[in-house]
Design a protein around this motif. Sequence first.
Motif, short mmCIF file in Angstrom:
data_model
loop_
_atom_site.label_atom_id
_atom_site.label_comp_id
_atom_site.label_asym_id
_atom_site.label_seq_id
_atom_site.Cartn_x
_atom_site.Cartn_y
_atom_site.Cartn_z
N ASP A 179 112.20 18.66 -72.80
CA ASP A 179 113.13 19.38 -73.67
C ASP A 179 114.17 18.46 -74.29
OD1 ASP A 179 111.88 21.79 -73.18
OD2 ASP A 179 113.21 22.32 -71.53
N SER A 180 114.63 17.47 -73.53
CA SER A 180 115.64 16.55 -74.06
C SER A 180 115.10 15.75 -75.24
CB SER A 180 116.12 15.60 -72.96
OG SER A 180 115.04 14.85 -72.43
N ARG A 181 113.81 15.41 -75.19
CA ARG A 181 113.19 14.67 -76.30
C ARG A 181 113.05 15.56 -77.52
NH1 ARG A 181 113.04 9.67 -77.46
NH2 ARG A 181 112.29 9.13 -75.38
N THR A 182 112.63 16.79 -77.32
CA THR A 182 112.50 17.73 -78.44
C THR A 182 113.85 17.99 -79.10
OG1 THR A 182 110.64 18.82 -77.32
CG2 THR A 182 111.72 20.04 -79.10
N ALA A 183 114.89 18.19 -78.28
CA ALA A 183 116.23 18.41 -78.82
C ALA A 183 116.70 17.19 -79.60
CB ALA A 183 117.20 18.72 -77.68
N GLN A 184 116.43 16.00 -79.08
CA GLN A 184 116.81 14.77 -79.77
C GLN A 184 116.14 14.68 -81.14
OE1 GLN A 184 115.73 11.17 -77.69
NE2 GLN A 184 116.04 9.90 -79.50
N PHE A 185 114.86 15.02 -81.19
CA PHE A 185 114.10 14.98 -82.44
C PHE A 185 114.70 15.94 -83.46
CE2 PHE A 185 110.51 16.09 -85.17
CZ PHE A 185 109.91 14.85 -85.40
N MET A 186 115.02 17.14 -83.01
CA MET A 186 115.58 18.15 -83.92
C MET A 186 116.97 17.77 -84.40
SD MET A 186 114.40 21.53 -81.74
CE MET A 186 115.48 22.63 -82.66
N ILE A 187 117.85 17.44 -83.47
CA ILE A 187 119.24 17.13 -83.81
C ILE A 187 119.34 15.86 -84.63
CG2 ILE A 187 121.50 16.56 -82.86
CD1 ILE A 187 120.69 18.33 -80.42
N GLY A 188 118.58 14.83 -84.22
CA GLY A 188 118.62 13.55 -84.93
C GLY A 188 118.18 13.68 -86.37
N THR A 189 117.14 14.48 -86.61
CA THR A 189 116.65 14.67 -87.98
C THR A 189 117.71 15.34 -88.85
OG1 THR A 189 114.39 14.86 -87.16
CG2 THR A 189 114.82 15.65 -89.39
N MET A 190 118.38 16.33 -88.30
CA MET A 190 119.42 17.01 -89.08
C MET A 190 120.62 16.11 -89.34
SD MET A 190 119.37 20.98 -87.78
CE MET A 190 119.06 20.68 -86.04
N LEU A 191 120.98 15.29 -88.36
CA LEU A 191 122.12 14.39 -88.55
C LEU A 191 121.85 13.34 -89.62
CD1 LEU A 191 123.44 13.81 -84.92
CD2 LEU A 191 124.51 15.12 -86.76
N THR A 192 120.60 12.92 -89.77
CA THR A 192 120.30 11.95 -90.83
C THR A 192 120.59 12.53 -92.21
OG1 THR A 192 117.96 12.61 -90.92
CG2 THR A 192 118.53 10.78 -89.46
N GLU A 193 120.50 13.84 -92.33
CA GLU A 193 120.81 14.47 -93.61
C GLU A 193 122.30 14.37 -93.91
OE1 GLU A 193 120.15 16.23 -97.24
OE2 GLU A 193 118.74 15.36 -95.81
N LEU A 194 123.12 14.46 -92.87
CA LEU A 194 124.56 14.30 -93.07
C LEU A 194 124.87 12.88 -93.53
CD1 LEU A 194 127.35 15.57 -92.87
CD2 LEU A 194 127.44 14.87 -90.47
N VAL A 195 124.18 11.91 -92.97
CA VAL A 195 124.35 10.52 -93.42
C VAL A 195 123.89 10.37 -94.86
CG1 VAL A 195 123.61 8.14 -93.05
CG2 VAL A 195 124.07 9.61 -91.08
N ARG A 196 122.80 11.03 -95.20
CA ARG A 196 122.26 10.93 -96.57
C ARG A 196 123.25 11.45 -97.61
NH1 ARG A 196 117.40 10.91 -99.59
NH2 ARG A 196 117.41 12.38 -101.32
N VAL A 197 123.90 12.58 -97.32
CA VAL A 197 124.81 13.14 -98.32
C VAL A 197 126.08 12.32 -98.45
CG1 VAL A 197 123.91 15.47 -98.06
CG2 VAL A 197 125.86 14.76 -96.69
N VAL A 198 126.36 11.47 -97.48
CA VAL A 198 127.47 10.54 -97.64
C VAL A 198 127.15 9.52 -98.73
CG1 VAL A 198 128.81 8.70 -96.52
CG2 VAL A 198 128.27 10.79 -95.27
N LEU A 199 125.87 9.15 -98.82
CA LEU A 199 125.43 8.12 -99.76
C LEU A 199 125.01 8.70 -101.11
CD1 LEU A 199 123.26 6.04 -97.25
CD2 LEU A 199 125.64 5.63 -97.91
N LEU A 200 124.51 9.93 -101.10
CA LEU A 200 123.99 10.53 -102.33
C LEU A 200 124.68 11.87 -102.59
CD1 LEU A 200 120.17 9.97 -101.72
CD2 LEU A 200 121.67 8.60 -103.16
N PRO A 201 125.09 12.12 -103.82
CA PRO A 201 125.78 13.37 -104.15
C PRO A 201 124.80 14.53 -104.28
CG PRO A 201 125.55 12.04 -106.12
CD PRO A 201 124.99 11.22 -104.98
N GLU A 202 124.40 15.12 -103.15
CA GLU A 202 123.50 16.26 -103.22
C GLU A 202 123.95 17.33 -102.23
OE1 GLU A 202 119.62 14.82 -102.17
OE2 GLU A 202 119.96 15.05 -100.02
N ASP A 203 123.52 18.54 -102.48
CA ASP A 203 123.83 19.68 -101.62
C ASP A 203 122.97 19.58 -100.37
OD1 ASP A 203 124.10 22.12 -100.37
OD2 ASP A 203 123.96 23.30 -102.21
#
Length: 214
Positions: free
Chosen positions: A171-195
């Motif tokens: 479960d810890s690996r699955t949670a890491q996969f899910m949370i990590g993927t969503m957090l990369t989107e937060l990093v992306r919007v810092v670099l690119l002006p998108e919703d």
Amino acid sequence: MEKDTSVSAAFQAVMAANGDIPPKQQQVLAASLELFAQQGFDNTTTKQIAEKAGVAEGTVYRRYKNKDELLAGVLAPFMTQVLPNLIQEFAQQVVAQPYLTRHEMLRAIVEDRLAFMKENGAILRILIREVSVRNDLRSQFVMYATPLLQDNLFPVLDRLKASGELVDWPDSRTAQFMIGTMLTELVRVVLLPEDVTVAAPTIIEFIEKGLAPQ
């Protein structure tokens, strides 16, 4: 589904409930959080914080020697109370639902969290920046957040694994996969002006394929 509590509202609620923090200090911390998020830590002055808080600049310095101490004063309750409270709210409103398929679960979680990131992105970027460089904050967050994940998300994952909807990972690996993927989107919007919410279908599809049973 109820609207998520904003980070700033959760922060102010924690401050108000803490009898050890005088009202003026609460005002200073709330003003610091808002200005750090709006204009960045480096671009914010103690004078601006005092004006925003409605206090004299000397009042700020009586409790905090500099902006670094102010930032520490803001971050401390985030790790121990604000974020755990928000995670608990998320767990009760979104995670702890009788999902039958991984798509149903992922759609609910991803859309909710991306909407939360959109509303609170400026503050979350401050937190992520500080957590990435400070071991003490990272340890505090893990200590308080891990039990909440174990008690709320892990049972949902176990149920979906048992029904053949999820890959049989820890479960810890699955949670890491899910949370990590969503957090990369937060990093992306810092670099690119998108919703940030525009990416929801792509992120859901990516995680859903990654968590499909072998």
